[in-house]
Design an enzyme around this catalytic site. Structure first.
Site, short mmCIF file in Angstrom:
data_model
loop_
_atom_site.label_atom_id
_atom_site.label_comp_id
_atom_site.label_asym_id
_atom_site.label_seq_id
_atom_site.Cartn_x
_atom_site.Cartn_y
_atom_site.Cartn_z
N ARG A 50 0.84 -1.14 -0.04
CA ARG A 50 -0.19 -0.07 0.03
C ARG A 50 0.91 0.99 0.09
O ARG A 50 1.24 1.68 1.09
CB ARG A 50 -0.77 0.05 1.20
CG ARG A 50 -1.72 -1.23 1.38
CD ARG A 50 -2.58 -0.98 2.79
NE ARG A 50 -3.56 -2.28 2.95
CZ ARG A 50 -4.48 -2.25 3.94
NH1 ARG A 50 -4.56 -1.48 4.83
NH2 ARG A 50 -4.79 -3.42 3.84
N ASP A 52 2.06 5.18 -0.27
CA ASP A 52 1.41 6.43 -0.11
C ASP A 52 1.72 7.10 -0.92
O ASP A 52 2.22 7.10 -2.22
CB ASP A 52 2.37 7.07 1.24
CG ASP A 52 2.06 6.45 2.44
OD1 ASP A 52 0.87 5.85 2.82
OD2 ASP A 52 2.91 6.52 3.29
N TYR A 111 11.99 -2.44 -1.55
CA TYR A 111 11.96 -0.98 -1.88
C TYR A 111 13.28 -0.50 -2.16
O TYR A 111 14.39 -0.99 -1.60
CB TYR A 111 11.35 -0.10 -0.79
CG TYR A 111 9.85 -0.27 -0.48
CD1 TYR A 111 8.93 0.52 -1.18
CD2 TYR A 111 9.43 -1.35 0.37
CE1 TYR A 111 7.78 0.41 -0.82
CE2 TYR A 111 8.06 -1.45 0.54
CZ TYR A 111 7.25 -0.62 0.06
OH TYR A 111 5.84 -0.79 0.20
N ARG A 198 10.93 4.77 4.70
CA ARG A 198 11.12 6.39 4.68
C ARG A 198 11.73 6.81 6.19
O ARG A 198 12.61 7.46 6.37
CB ARG A 198 9.81 7.19 4.50
CG ARG A 198 9.48 6.94 3.26
CD ARG A 198 7.88 7.41 2.77
NE ARG A 198 7.72 8.62 3.57
CZ ARG A 198 6.63 9.44 3.63
NH1 ARG A 198 5.50 8.65 3.31
NH2 ARG A 198 6.53 10.68 4.08
#
Lengths: 249, 249
Positions: A50, A52, A111, A198
């Protein structure tokens, strides 16, 4: 009914994230509307992750169920035609078993976070990387990052909105490398907490700038406290790279 | 008066080219307006090349003359601040001799052309590459391109709007390489005709698709006739990479 697995690439800039939102356009809405136009059916997209607002994907995996008989290649071409002008593309489409689930069958996610380590504002890479003007020591960042590998309570690196049942996750790999003016952070795990990548990148950047000692990343982890987080990196440098499933490469 | 040499990076998408146009915004206008705000002076930007609408630059060289006393680093920072939100950035700024001229002193120019060789529409790379869905044979393209190296009458590869006095140019180097799904054409010369790189790339792409024989590029060159041009590649795949001056690298 046939279940199709899709590989999606998207520019997250114009979307309020992957998942459908009441507040604005989403990748899910774009794909579902394209699929509805192709098939005449109401379809629901399920995705491996999911992402952002502003987060990109090079190869998000997702699935949808379609009653109408259609070949995977034709479905891919038709979806791409109807997705225009949304910056979402279907890179691959295949038929999978009815119990294959893009989210629940996924056993690995990767990622990358892209930092443009330069003084000048970004032009061609605007919204595609995080511009950090201070010189970053990528080797120190890599060394600091290794404290995060393994099974830990990642509360420090977890958004307050995170809906995961537990803050304990296993980080399989994290590396930091320099490629000319870019510093790239790559991370792989079975799954991540909301904002985890992040938040890790933000703290590693503080190490890279020399504002944090290498050991402070381990200390922040051990604190298990969101207040110990130094910095949350902005979304537009983050890319969903890969989802792994049993029996796949 | 001090002459400053600038190294500019820009996303050509929103501009009607580098050079000032009555019809719409240009890179030149953006930089000149920023310089006027910094100095209070009316300045004229001179650049090494004249890129078209949609063409990008990673390191365009240009110069401007300023009366006000200002350090190069401060000028660069102030220009970057005033250039926002235009996608133009000053990467470097230095004082040069009064007779140094970004265009007339330039003895070499290098371009790269970026082809995204894939079926799916572009998302993150939209307006940054030319999408070619047919599989391209990069080795055949490279072989065909070698016929263009040297001093030739490039009339076939010249825009009808080209203002150069002569169609004779010396192409120093051209190469075609594959990088995963991308095919990159790199070309270097003292100077190029208007549309020369895009016209060469267009014909090489026909070879890559198998629609032209390798020898047809040489035949098109020898025809010295714009009608012999197979295809002009679109502007958004083209990048101005480098300008070379005497005594530099």
């Amino acid at each position: 009914m046939t279940r199709f697995a899709l590989t999606l690439e998207y520019d997250g800039t114009p979307f309020f994230g992957l998942q459908r939102q009441a507040t604005g356009p989403s990748v899910q809405q774009a794909v579902e509307e394209a699929a509805a136009r192709v098939t005449g059916e109401t379809v629901t997209l399920r995705a491996a992750g999911r992402t952002d607002t502003g987060v990109h994907a090079l190869a998000m995996r997702a699935h949808l169920d379609i009653v109408k008989a259609i070949e995977p290649f034709r479905l891919m071409e038709a979806l791409n035609a109807h997705l225009r002008p949304n910056p979402v593309a279907v890179l691959a489409c295949e038929v999978v078993a009815d119990d294959w689930h893009a989210r629940f069958s996924c056993i690995g996610r990767a990622y990358e976070y892209r930092i443009a380590n330069r003084r000048a504002p970004l032009t061609l890479e605007a919204n595609r990387a995080w511009q950090v003007p201070q010189p970053l020591d990528a080797e120190a960042m890599h060394e600091a990052a290794q404290a995060l590998v393994g099974t830990h309570d990642f509360t420090t690196f977890r958004s307050v909105q995170c809906q995961a049942a537990s803050p304990v996750k296993t980080l399989d790999q994290i590396s930091v490398r320099r490629e000319q003016e870019h510093v790239i952070v790559a991370a792989a795990a079975r799954s991540f907490l909301h904002h985890q990548v992040r938040s890790m990148v933000g703290c590693l950047a503080l190490v890279g700038m020399g504002r944090w000692r290498i050991g402070q990343v381990a200390e922040a982890l051990e604190a298990r406290d969101r207040q110990a987080l130094g910095l949350n990196a902005p979304p537009h440098g983050l890319y969903f790279m890969r989802a792994v499933y049993p029996g796949e490469g």
